[in-house]
Design an enzyme around this catalytic site. Sequence first.
Site, PDB file in Angstrom:
ATOM      1  N   ASP A  43       0.822  -1.208   0.000  1.00 51.29           N
ATOM      2  CA  ASP A  43       0.000   0.000   0.000  1.00 51.29           C
ATOM      3  C   ASP A  43       0.860   1.264   0.000  1.00 51.29           C
ATOM      4  O   ASP A  43       1.924   1.302   0.609  1.00 51.29           O
ATOM      5  CB  ASP A  43      -0.888  -0.024   1.260  1.00 51.29           C
ATOM      6  N   GLU A  81       1.090  -0.387  -4.971  1.00 55.30           N
ATOM      7  CA  GLU A  81       0.222   0.738  -5.287  1.00 55.30           C
ATOM      8  C   GLU A  81       1.086   2.003  -5.270  1.00 55.30           C
ATOM      9  O   GLU A  81       1.347   2.581  -4.219  1.00 55.30           O
ATOM     10  CB  GLU A  81      -0.915   0.861  -4.264  1.00 55.30           C
TER      11      GLU A  81
END
Length: 492
Positions: free
Chosen positions: A233, A263
């Site tokens: 993340d 990400e």
Amino acid sequence: MNGVIIQFFHWYHPGNLWNEFVEKAEYLRDLGFTAVWLPPANKCSLSTEGRGYDVYDLYDLGEFDQKGSIATRYGTKAEYLKAINKAHEVGMAVYADIVLNHRMGGDEEENITVHQLNEENRNERIAENLEVTAYTKFTFPGRNGTYSDFIWDHHCFSGIDYIIKEGAELKGIFKIHNEYGEEWTDAVSHQFGNYDYLMGADIEYRNPSVVKEMKSWIRWYMETTKVDGIRLDALKHISSDFLKDWISYIKTEVNPECFVLGEFWKDEAEKIEYFSDKMSDLISCFDAPLHYNFFKASQDGKDYDMSQILKGSFLEKKPVFSVSFVENHDTQHLQALESAVKGWFKPLAYAIILLTDEAYPCVFYPDLFGTEYIDTKDEEEVHIIMPKVEELPDLLEARKRFAYGQQIDYFDHPNCVAFVRKGDDKHPGCIVIMSNSEEGYKEIELGKEHADSVYIDFLKNRHEEIYTDKNGKAVFTVNPGSVSIWIKKYKS
């Protein structure tokens, strides 16, 4: 094999996810999914209200009585491990969501010195050398040293967004003074001057004790859970120097086959490419620019130039390291990056990521199962309904059966585009055609080996049969704002 990922959650999923996955695993396998991306399994500062991203304790996977519960939003540790085992039993890989950037819900206050920064330019100081207290000490009393006795304190963090000064609570962005300097690390995105800080207590990866602990943790986590890969993340906020070292450690010391997906949220493919190059291709990245192309195409309708739908995408730049998606939990209605693709365009977008030759596609849970939820926006309750994409099972079936072999593109018209998959020894191939305007058509020559053949629309959007001539040429059609997949019915 044509691999495809299911993102098996969304922001508003009510919970009990691990048990739900066990129930649906065989159905997902039968649809053609080869991997599942599960949300963060760790204990959250918001307990069962947390979605996994408000990380409190990475070692607590729903095992200890902390933050008011034993289970997380999604279930207990035993249920999590059962879900992973079920995925493996049906032949699916598991990608675990890992949040490396921050911690939330500290157990004890500490006296610290901070600078307050301009939120629009995190290199600019508004106030200097503030003596304050903050919840920067994490002792995890409920776990009581099980698995790790590492205590996180202000030496482990570079910034915080909540402090107490002379009894008054203050919110903002505060740079913590520590032995690693009064400035942020430079090895991050330079949005807002420096984008090291995102939320919570921002982890200081220049601290070698922190790096050592995070390596110990990932070894424990992968040995405990047996996951096959990780989704990381918020990578534009994390030191790329740390990331490269940490991922290299995983690949060399823990699991050389570990799939790493990041990400790195940028709408410019060049910036994702730069990051990917910096990571020495150790990591795949989500194709946010392609998602924004889909979003804009769905908004603009017939005014969008479909011949440019793949332009500026990460898929175009580095297809081997690109993971394509239509939507995810951040882009759905009422979320921070809200950019929900309109329903009429989703079958076209999914046809692109599922049937083109180089994409590694990721399907979003609500698009397969549908959902509805209520949240507050601008102090008003908003009711959102996300209907499932009815064509998705057939598109997944087409990926399994037909989307193989060389691809020939006919991206030569602003409203109607097509591509041919030529097939291979075991799979017959197909013709995919789509329109974002009125009824469309495309003349395509398939070659003499396809002469005098009859084609039908696998999606059943068109009901006629199309006949190729002696050269294997025919005009293939598509309905307004629709997609068709033409497959050979028989050779006459």
